[in-house]
Design a protein around this motif. Structure first.
Motif, PDB file in Angstrom:
ATOM      1  N   VAL A   1       0.839  -1.201   0.000  1.00 55.47           N
ATOM      2  CA  VAL A   1       0.000   0.000   0.000  1.00 55.47           C
ATOM      3  C   VAL A   1       0.875   1.254   0.000  1.00 55.47           C
ATOM      4  O   VAL A   1       0.588   2.235  -0.697  1.00 55.47           O
TER       5      VAL A   1
ATOM      6  N   GLY B   1       0.752   3.414  -3.210  1.00 59.38           N
ATOM      7  CA  GLY B   1       0.070   4.673  -2.916  1.00 59.38           C
ATOM      8  C   GLY B   1       0.694   5.872  -3.596  1.00 59.38           C
ATOM      9  O   GLY B   1       0.004   6.866  -3.852  1.00 59.38           O
TER      10      GLY B   1
ATOM     11  N   SER C   1       0.046   3.333   6.199  1.00 57.22           N
ATOM     12  CA  SER C   1      -0.140   2.155   5.333  1.00 57.22           C
ATOM     13  C   SER C   1      -0.256   0.887   6.164  1.00 57.22           C
ATOM     14  O   SER C   1      -1.103   0.019   5.893  1.00 57.22           O
TER      15      SER C   1
ATOM     16  N   PHE D   1      -7.536   3.812  -6.054  1.00 54.23           N
ATOM     17  CA  PHE D   1      -6.596   3.374  -5.026  1.00 54.23           C
ATOM     18  C   PHE D   1      -7.218   2.249  -4.195  1.00 54.23           C
ATOM     19  O   PHE D   1      -6.563   1.243  -3.873  1.00 54.23           O
TER      20      PHE D   1
END
Length: 399
Positions: A102, A106, A117, A301
């Motif tokens: 992540v 990200g 995260s 996302f």
């Protein structure tokens, strides 16, 4: 007003359970969540919210105790190794891999700190078997996978809270990660919860013998289920694991000493009524509560995180099954078993409770994390729940 609203939710839940349209393809929790999303646009339900305290103190103890004492002891003994491995070491690996993924992915969407995260990963790691275990068993040939998924969920609910609280503290204070502190807290909270649950389970099984009235024995099970949770939380150990351990110990004692008694039927008669009521209200409230967080710009996302969570769970399960000869032998068609077990790791009530916990102390990127978490949970509940039955049938045909 709240009483009237609650009655309406109960009526809706009753209707959905009664109709139960296409249960294999549209599990009840999915239908309830989407109805909840629809209800969020009705002014009548404005201000009708669910909090972390309500989930933890009202819903979770009953659902955890029911799952624990009804979990077949034979299947628990048979699969205890892989269940414990996935819910402890496997959970640690999943949080680490998902948190790092992540963080790096990200950067393509919006920048998240490494701590944020990991906190998001901790929220999304617990699994909820409510939507899938019955479907897995009905699809044929997947009983063991259903047992593993359900058993894993019972235990990882407790360990995931430890992860979450540690990362939440780091997120709020900016302190670094200490492996020693993490392991000591994990052992203290987890083992303390298990020991407390065993003690309460033993006390319940001994006290039950003082009366033959099934009404009072059922009442005692309610006291034990909620008492184990509340006492555990009050003394700083895992209330979740205490409730699960108490339920398993009661099941063990009933199986050993009360085989000819009707107590199991009495407990089932009560808890099999209470649990659907709680689940109906809970998933409707999740839909109502989550609607306000789903109108945000980070959906791509969220989709990426959802896909990453499935891939990482697949890899972690593959490591265990391929890496341990005993489990590789038990799961004869390794790829099919790994795929179905990974796909069945659906996010649910515990993830919602954790993100609502975050909401109470949110700062900085907190609102973005909550929106991302709600979006991923919704994607998981919808896509994975609906996909379990056709996937299990397709994999069975390939064997």
């Amino acid at each position: 007003m709240m009483t009237h609203q609650l009655l309406v939710l109960l009526i809706i839940g009753y209707i959905v359970y009664t109709i139960d349209i296409k249960k294999n393809y549209f599990p009840v929790p999915v239908v309830l969540v989407f109805i909840g999303l629809g209800l969020s646009f009705i002014p009548y339900f404005d201000g009708f919210r669910i909090s972390k305290e309500i989930i933890f103190t009202v819903f979770l103890p009953a659902m955890l105790f029911t799952s624990a004492y009804q979990f077949p002891l034979k299947q628990l003994r048979q699969n205890i190794g892989i269940i414990l491995s996935l819910s402890t070491i496997g959970l640690i690996l999943t949080v680490i891999l998902l948190g790092l993924s992540v963080y790096f992915v990200g950067g393509l969407f919006t920048s998240l700190t490494l701590t944020a995260s990991f906190l998001l990963a901790a929220i999304l790691t617990p699994t909820d078997p409510v939507s899938v275990t019955a479907i897995l068993k009905e699809s044929g040939g997947s009983e063991q996978i259903a047992d593993v998924v359900e058993g894993e969920s019972m235990i990882n609910d407790g360990t995931s809270i430890v992860f979450f609280t540690i990362f939440l503290t780091m997120y709020q204070t900016g302190n670094g990660f200490s492996v020693g502190q993490f392991m000591s807290e994990l052992l203290l909270v987890s083992m303390g919860g298990v020991m407390l649950g065993i003690a309460i389970g033993w006390l319940m099984s001994e006290t039950i013998r003082f009366t033959e009235d099934k009404r009072y024995q059922v009442m005692l099970s309610v006291i034990g289920a909620y008492g184990a949770f509340y006492i555990g939380e009050a003394i700083g150990v895992s209330g979740v694991l205490a409730t699960v351990a108490a339920g398993i110990f009661v099941a063990y004692e009933m199986d050993k000493d009360i085989e000819e008694d009707t107590l199991p039927q009495s407990l089932d008669g009560f808890w099999d009524i209470v649990t659907p009521i709680l689940l109906a209200v809970l998933f409707l409230l999740i839909g109502i509560r989550g609607a306000e967080y789903l109108t945000f710009s980070g959906w791509w996302f969220a989709i990426a995180i959802f896909l990453l969570s499935i891939i990482i769970r697949f890899l972690v399960i593959a490591v265990f099954i391929y890496g341990v000869p005993k489990w590789r032998h038990e799961f004869k068609n390794d790829l099919s078993s790994i795929t179905l077990t990974a796909w069945s790791g659906i996010k649910g009530a515990m993830s919602v409770a954790l993100l609502l916990w975050l909401e109470e102390t949110a700062s900085g990127q907190g609102e973005l994390l909550i929106s991302l978490a709600f979006a991923v949970i919704l994607l998981s509940l919808t896509i994975q729940s609906i996909g379990v039955y056709p996937l299990s049938i397709a994999l069975k045909k390939l064997q």
